[in-house]
Design a protein around this motif. Structure first.
Motif, mmCIF file in Angstrom:
data_model
loop_
_atom_site.group_PDB
_atom_site.id
_atom_site.type_symbol
_atom_site.label_atom_id
_atom_site.label_comp_id
_atom_site.label_asym_id
_atom_site.label_seq_id
_atom_site.Cartn_x
_atom_site.Cartn_y
_atom_site.Cartn_z
ATOM 1 N N ASP A 136 83.903 26.122 28.541
ATOM 2 C CA ASP A 136 84.259 27.410 27.899
ATOM 3 C C ASP A 136 84.320 28.316 29.091
ATOM 4 O O ASP A 136 85.602 29.061 29.280
ATOM 5 C CB ASP A 136 83.132 28.023 26.850
ATOM 6 N N LYS A 137 83.491 28.438 30.095
ATOM 7 C CA LYS A 137 83.458 29.240 31.242
ATOM 8 C C LYS A 137 84.794 28.866 32.204
ATOM 9 O O LYS A 137 85.509 29.875 32.724
ATOM 10 C CB LYS A 137 82.358 29.095 32.075
ATOM 11 N N ALA A 138 84.916 27.564 31.958
ATOM 12 C CA ALA A 138 86.119 26.819 33.037
ATOM 13 C C ALA A 138 87.394 27.402 32.515
ATOM 14 O O ALA A 138 88.440 28.088 33.016
ATOM 15 C CB ALA A 138 86.026 25.370 32.931
ATOM 16 N N ALA A 139 87.729 27.126 31.030
ATOM 17 C CA ALA A 139 88.763 27.934 30.356
ATOM 18 C C ALA A 139 89.022 29.110 30.677
ATOM 19 O O ALA A 139 90.292 29.661 30.976
ATOM 20 C CB ALA A 139 88.871 27.267 28.865
ATOM 21 N N VAL A 140 87.977 30.136 30.637
ATOM 22 C CA VAL A 140 88.144 31.541 30.782
ATOM 23 C C VAL A 140 88.692 31.635 32.128
ATOM 24 O O VAL A 140 89.665 32.598 32.445
ATOM 25 C CB VAL A 140 86.746 32.192 30.396
ATOM 26 N N THR A 141 88.107 31.047 33.146
ATOM 27 C CA THR A 141 88.306 31.005 34.456
ATOM 28 C C THR A 141 89.982 30.583 34.799
ATOM 29 O O THR A 141 90.836 31.200 35.371
ATOM 30 C CB THR A 141 87.532 30.337 35.322
ATOM 31 N N PHE A 142 90.305 29.852 33.922
ATOM 32 C CA PHE A 142 91.690 29.228 34.301
ATOM 33 C C PHE A 142 92.762 30.343 33.610
ATOM 34 O O PHE A 142 93.678 30.590 34.285
ATOM 35 C CB PHE A 142 92.124 28.028 33.435
ATOM 36 N N ALA A 199 97.693 26.558 35.367
ATOM 37 C CA ALA A 199 96.423 26.862 34.750
ATOM 38 C C ALA A 199 96.516 26.546 33.300
ATOM 39 O O ALA A 199 95.570 25.768 32.778
ATOM 40 C CB ALA A 199 95.839 28.246 35.088
ATOM 41 N N HIS A 200 97.370 27.017 32.674
ATOM 42 C CA HIS A 200 97.586 27.033 31.283
ATOM 43 C C HIS A 200 97.808 25.394 30.650
ATOM 44 O O HIS A 200 97.182 24.707 29.967
ATOM 45 C CB HIS A 200 98.636 27.704 30.512
ATOM 46 N N LEU A 201 98.715 24.713 31.731
ATOM 47 C CA LEU A 201 99.146 23.257 31.407
ATOM 48 C C LEU A 201 97.603 22.289 31.548
ATOM 49 O O LEU A 201 97.493 21.581 31.047
ATOM 50 C CB LEU A 201 100.150 22.632 32.337
ATOM 51 N N HIS A 202 96.935 22.639 32.638
ATOM 52 C CA HIS A 202 95.645 22.125 32.854
ATOM 53 C C HIS A 202 94.581 22.174 31.458
ATOM 54 O O HIS A 202 94.091 21.345 31.097
ATOM 55 C CB HIS A 202 94.847 22.534 34.003
ATOM 56 N N VAL A 203 94.756 23.547 30.957
ATOM 57 C CA VAL A 203 93.836 23.592 29.589
ATOM 58 C C VAL A 203 94.491 22.738 28.639
ATOM 59 O O VAL A 203 93.369 22.143 27.996
ATOM 60 C CB VAL A 203 93.954 25.097 29.421
ATOM 61 N N ALA A 204 95.598 22.712 28.649
ATOM 62 C CA ALA A 204 96.183 21.998 27.337
ATOM 63 C C ALA A 204 96.037 20.452 27.855
ATOM 64 O O ALA A 204 95.430 19.691 26.518
ATOM 65 C CB ALA A 204 97.681 22.218 27.486
ATOM 66 N N GLU A 205 95.811 19.882 28.885
ATOM 67 C CA GLU A 205 95.626 18.651 28.968
ATOM 68 C C GLU A 205 94.230 18.291 28.696
ATOM 69 O O GLU A 205 94.130 17.216 28.028
ATOM 70 C CB GLU A 205 96.190 18.150 30.614
ATOM 71 N N ARG A 206 93.563 19.035 29.214
ATOM 72 C CA ARG A 206 91.994 18.903 29.077
ATOM 73 C C ARG A 206 91.691 18.850 27.330
ATOM 74 O O ARG A 206 91.008 18.007 27.083
ATOM 75 C CB ARG A 206 91.198 20.297 29.535
ATOM 76 N N TYR A 207 92.190 19.542 26.653
ATOM 77 C CA TYR A 207 92.155 19.764 25.242
ATOM 78 C C TYR A 207 92.512 18.697 24.605
ATOM 79 O O TYR A 207 91.833 18.126 23.899
ATOM 80 C CB TYR A 207 92.721 20.852 24.509
ATOM 81 N N GLY A 208 93.747 17.977 25.353
ATOM 82 C CA GLY A 208 94.468 16.646 24.533
ATOM 83 C C GLY A 208 93.514 15.715 25.096
ATOM 84 O O GLY A 208 93.216 14.771 24.242
ATOM 85 N N ALA A 209 92.868 15.567 26.186
ATOM 86 C CA ALA A 209 91.875 14.665 26.682
ATOM 87 C C ALA A 209 90.636 14.444 25.623
ATOM 88 O O ALA A 209 90.071 13.480 25.441
ATOM 89 C CB ALA A 209 91.522 14.547 28.033
ATOM 90 N N MET A 210 90.535 15.829 25.221
ATOM 91 C CA MET A 210 88.894 15.855 24.448
ATOM 92 C C MET A 210 89.403 15.569 22.995
ATOM 93 O O MET A 210 88.627 15.485 22.150
ATOM 94 C CB MET A 210 88.579 17.125 24.637
ATOM 95 N N GLY A 211 90.556 15.202 22.787
ATOM 96 C CA GLY A 211 91.134 15.035 21.373
ATOM 97 C C GLY A 211 91.247 16.130 20.264
ATOM 98 O O GLY A 211 91.412 15.857 19.088
ATOM 99 N N GLU A 212 91.104 17.564 20.721
ATOM 100 C CA GLU A 212 91.453 18.402 20.042
ATOM 101 C C GLU A 212 92.829 19.010 20.370
ATOM 102 O O GLU A 212 93.388 19.919 21.121
ATOM 103 C CB GLU A 212 90.522 19.695 20.684
ATOM 104 N N SER A 213 93.604 18.147 19.239
ATOM 105 C CA SER A 213 95.217 18.268 19.421
ATOM 106 C C SER A 213 95.812 19.815 19.138
ATOM 107 O O SER A 213 96.723 20.486 19.535
ATOM 108 C CB SER A 213 95.740 17.442 18.512
ATOM 109 N N GLU A 214 94.922 20.536 18.061
ATOM 110 C CA GLU A 214 95.186 21.940 17.768
ATOM 111 C C GLU A 214 94.944 22.852 18.863
ATOM 112 O O GLU A 214 95.771 23.793 19.154
ATOM 113 C CB GLU A 214 94.351 22.304 16.492
ATOM 114 N N ALA A 215 93.949 22.884 19.524
ATOM 115 C CA ALA A 215 93.511 23.630 20.617
ATOM 116 C C ALA A 215 94.642 23.316 21.889
ATOM 117 O O ALA A 215 95.238 24.167 22.541
ATOM 118 C CB ALA A 215 92.360 23.219 21.269
ATOM 119 N N ALA A 216 95.168 21.948 22.076
ATOM 120 C CA ALA A 216 95.896 21.622 22.934
ATOM 121 C C ALA A 216 97.312 22.348 22.839
ATOM 122 O O ALA A 216 97.990 22.864 23.723
ATOM 123 C CB ALA A 216 95.912 20.033 23.005
ATOM 124 N N ALA A 217 97.679 22.077 21.080
ATOM 125 C CA ALA A 217 99.058 22.705 21.033
ATOM 126 C C ALA A 217 98.889 24.331 21.220
ATOM 127 O O ALA A 217 99.942 24.774 21.706
ATOM 128 C CB ALA A 217 99.308 22.495 19.454
#
Lengths: 286, 510
Positions: free
Chosen positions: B360-366, B382-400
């Motif tokens: 959470d802290k990392a996302a805020v920093t990005f 930065a935003h693309l990295h966050v999206a990729e990370r959510y995608g890797a965590m399987g959180e497709s809504e957050a990634a979108a």
């Protein structure tokens, strides 16, 4: 003298002066002075032409350094050259031409057709007295003009508008000094006074008619603002058009100086004659 | 006899005076001629420069006559004032000034010839300056370097090398041992070596690197302790890095540090050494040691910040995200106004927090990184990295959601930084985002629009090809795909892009 009477006298002096101009009275001395100034400018502008180079180039190098011998620096140097030579010209040649002009104006106002040679000769007879008057005016003007730069130099950087005000005030004081001595030459040549008496009486006449005298000097002098403004734009003019245009601007300045002198001495001589006749009448009445 | 003596004794002083007067007059006339000549040359040069400025200011309004007028003025100077014959020691200041002006006019004329693609004429003029104006170092150097450059443009590399060789033989790297060296001269041997390397001639490149080092050694021994010696020592080290001789490069930098190191240059030397140890010699211990010295001794400089970031990177590689974060927080706090440094530090800080399981802290920093430094490379990714990370965590809504925020960010950069390099980069990321979102219509139209807006960009033809592919394959709009390919052929008719577009158009037609 009452203010209204002074203004009336001022307008009358100017109209008389314009009448003299219409008849081309007393033009020659001022044209001669202007011609010498223009020759000087042409020498500097054309120093690179044969045979001027041999004698103008060393003089330019002596006064302004090697840089003045490069194109287009000699055109930028025109104003400096005129500034450096004009005090000497004004004192040694201007004394004669001013004297001759005053006598020619006096002759015209007296109903005679003045002769240049006679006026010149009469002026030459009182040459040193007139030189002294002009020298006092020139030295006082130069010293006063230098005050803003030497005393208030820092103000120019700190507060430009206040510095401009100081300069305007100084110019006002210079005008006042010139006004105090404007009748000295007529007193010497027409009134036959000695140097000290001429200066004293000129100051006294100026003091009793301050509005007329000050405006006789100051209003024509305002004309000089036009070439002065043009001259400030010299870099823009040289780069936009051609450096040779600076010569044209300096010639305009010389013509303006001639017009200013014509208007000042034409009106001053007229007013001097009027005032001294009044004085005489008053003396008679006493 | 007596009469003769009398006459001659009377004449003698007169003759002497006459000789002196004639002598002075002759000298004055000669000088006057030179003053006139210089003035005339300066007037022509002024007029030419003014005309040239006018043409430069309004190229659309400039006529051929005006352009010809510029060259004509300089040509007149060149033809009126031939190069000085022999040594100029006996010439007057005016004559030397004239010669300098004529030399400069030759250089300008040569420059005009280069613009007209008349390379032979340009080479002739540059060579004439090099050969005939030896009295002025700046003229000769300008003539020589420009001549070599023209020879290179004419694909006559060996001729160019000969020019460089002659220049190195004739001219020392500085006017005197006290003067600052001419960087162009000092770099010349390295430049020639690099030129051979580019042309695939390894043997000659190696020989020239060796020659460069001999040259530098020579000047270090001739002018020890001078600025020239210092630069030569630095270039010696650089020559090893060009050859990828990393041990020698490290040794050369150490020598440089020992002989010429001072507080002004030491930070960059140590950073260079640390980088060589870290990336080329696998000596992480030495790299850490040098980065540490820079961090400690140049704490308030950008070099100190760069060292701190490098050490933090090392901490991250070694699995010490907390150590890294502490260092990076300090850099971000102290160098917040330095966009590149702060953005880099913040990027690694976000990664450190991510590694430390503080997502959470990392996302805020990005997000903060994207907001504060939107046009830097880390701010843009930065935003693309966050999206990729959510995608890797399987959180497709957050990634979108993150992808949508990324698209908004890029649109904002495109709008706020129109007509800058940042706009082009943001557009490229926006297109990637739309492709990631499978928003094919937006992606294709954005590709076409960007290629039209930046026709000179090397990426534009490829963008049009990609757009035609999206229209053809993803949107089944063959006509549109064909239209884009035709536009590509029209815009870039020569070269491989047009050929590729032609092949694809043919395939679409089948």
């Amino acid at each position: 003298m009452a203010l209204l009477k002074q203004l009336n006298a001022l307008i009358w002096s100017w109209s008389e002066m314009l009448g003299a101009a219409k008849r081309r009275a007393a033009l020659l001395p001022l044209v001669l002075y202007g011609a010498v100034q223009v020759c000087l400018l042409l020498l500097v502008a054309g120093f690179a032409y044969r045979p001027l180079t041999s004698f103008v180039a060393p003089a330019l190098r002596w006064r302004l350094g090697e840089a003045a011998l490069h194109y287009p620096n000699n055109f930028f140097a025109l104003r400096t050259v005129l500034g450096q030579t004009d005090p000497f010209l004004a004192v040694f040649l201007g004394a004669l031409t001013t004297g001759a002009a005053v006598l020619l104006f006096a002759a015209h106002y007296g109903g005679d057709r003045g002769r240049f040679r006679a006026a010149w000769a009469a002026s030459a007879r009182r040459y040193w007295a007139i030189v002294a008057v002009v020298a006092i005016v020139v030295v006082a003007s130069q010293l006063l003009n230098a005050i803003p730069f030497s005393v208030f130099g820092e103000l120019a950087e700190e507060n430009a508008s206040r510095f401009r005000l100081v300069r305007a005030l100084t110019i006002g004081v210079v005008m006042a000094v010139q006004a105090l001595l404007v009748y000295a030459v007529p007193f010497i040549l027409i009134g036959g006074a000695g140097l000290g008496r001429a200066i004293g009486r000129s100051a006294s006449l100026a003091a009793t008619t301050p509005v007329t005298t000050y405006l006789i000097v100051a209003v024509p002098a305002a004309l000089e603002l036009i070439p002065a403004w043009l001259s400030k734009k010299s870099a823009t003019i040289a780069y936009t058009f051609a450096p040779e245009f600076l010569l044209v601007i300096m010639i305009i300045w010389v013509v303006t100086i001639a017009l200013v002198n014509y208007a000042t001495f034409g009106a001053a001589t007229r007013f001097f004659m009027h005032a001294t006749q009044d004085d005489a009448a008053a003396g008679v009445r006493r | 006899m007596t009469r003769f003596t009398m006459t001659s004794s009377r004449l003698r002083p007169l003759t002497i005076v006459l000789i002196i007067v004639v002598g002075i007059a002759t000298t004055a006339c000669e000088t006057a001629d030179e003053i006139r000549g210089r003035y005339a040359a300066e007037k022509l040069a002024w007029q030419a420069a003014k005309l040239s400025q006018a043409v430069g200011r309004n190229p659309d309004l400039a006529t051929d006559e005006m352009r010809a007028g510029i060259a004509a003025k300089y040509r007149e100077i060149v033809s009126s004032f031939p190069p000085p014959a022999g040594d100029v020691a006996g010439l007057s200041t005016e004559a030397v000034d004239i010669a300098f002006l004529a030399g400069q006019s030759r250089l300008i004329l040569a420059g005009l010839a280069v613009k007209e693609d008349d390379l032979d004429e340009a080479a002739r003029l540059y060579a004439s300056v090099r050969d005939s104006y030896a009295f002025d170092r700046t003229l000769v150097l300008e003539g020589s370097f420009s001549l070599a450059s023209v020879e290179e443009r004419k694909d006559r590399w060996e001729e160019a090398v000969r020019v460089y060789e002659e220049l190195l033989d004739r001219w020392p790297p500085a006017e005197s041992s006290d003067a600052p060296p001419d960087a162009r001269i000092l770099r010349t041997p390295l430049y020639v070596a690099g030129g051979y390397q580019l042309r695939g001639d390894g043997n000659r490149a190696g020989a020239w690197y060796g020659r460069a080092r001999d040259y530098y050694r020579d000047w270090i021994s001739r002018w020890p302790g001078t600025l020239t010696a210092e630069r030569a020592a630095s270039l010696t080290a650089e020559s090893f890095t060009h050859e990828e001789r990393w041990d020698d490069a490290a040794r050369a930098y150490l020598d440089f540090d020992r002989l010429h190191g001072d507080p002004e240059n030491r930070a960059s030397v140590w950073l260079g050494l640390a980088e060589i140890y870290e990336t080329r010699l696998a000596r992480r211990d030495l790299a850490t040691q040098y980065y540490g010295r820079v961090e400690e001794e140049y704490r308030d400089d950008l070099s100190g910040a760069a060292a701190a970031i490098a050490l933090a990177r090392a901490d991250l590689s070694a699995g010490r995200p907390r150590h890294a974060a502490a260092r990076l927080e300090d850099v971000v706090e102290r160098f917040g106004d330095e966009q590149t440094v702060a953005a880099t530090a913040m990027h690694y800080l976000a990664l450190a927090r991510e590694m430390n399981d503080e997502w959470d802290k990392a996302a805020v920093t990005f997000y903060e990184l994207a907001r504060k430094y939107p046009t830097t490379i880390y701010g843009l990714t930065a935003h693309l990295h966050v999206a990729e990370r959510y995608g890797a965590m399987g959180e497709s809504e957050a990634a979108a959601g993150a992808l949508e925020r990324a698209a908004e960010h890029y649109s904002r950069v495109v709008r706020d930084h129109a007509s800058t390099r940042a706009e082009l980069v943001a557009r490229a990321y926006l297109i990637d985002t739309r492709i990631e979102q499978e928003a094919w219509v937006d992606a294709a139209s954005m590709l076409v629009e960007t290629a039209e807006l930046f026709p000179d960009s090397a990426a534009s033809p490829a963008m049009l090809l990609q757009a035609s592919e999206i229209y053809g394959r993803r949107l089944d709009d063959v006509a549109r795909a064909q239209g884009v390919l035709e536009a590509l052929i029209r815009a870039y008719p020569d070269g491989p892009w047009a050929e590729e577009a032609g092949r694809r158009a043919e395939a679409l037609g089948r």
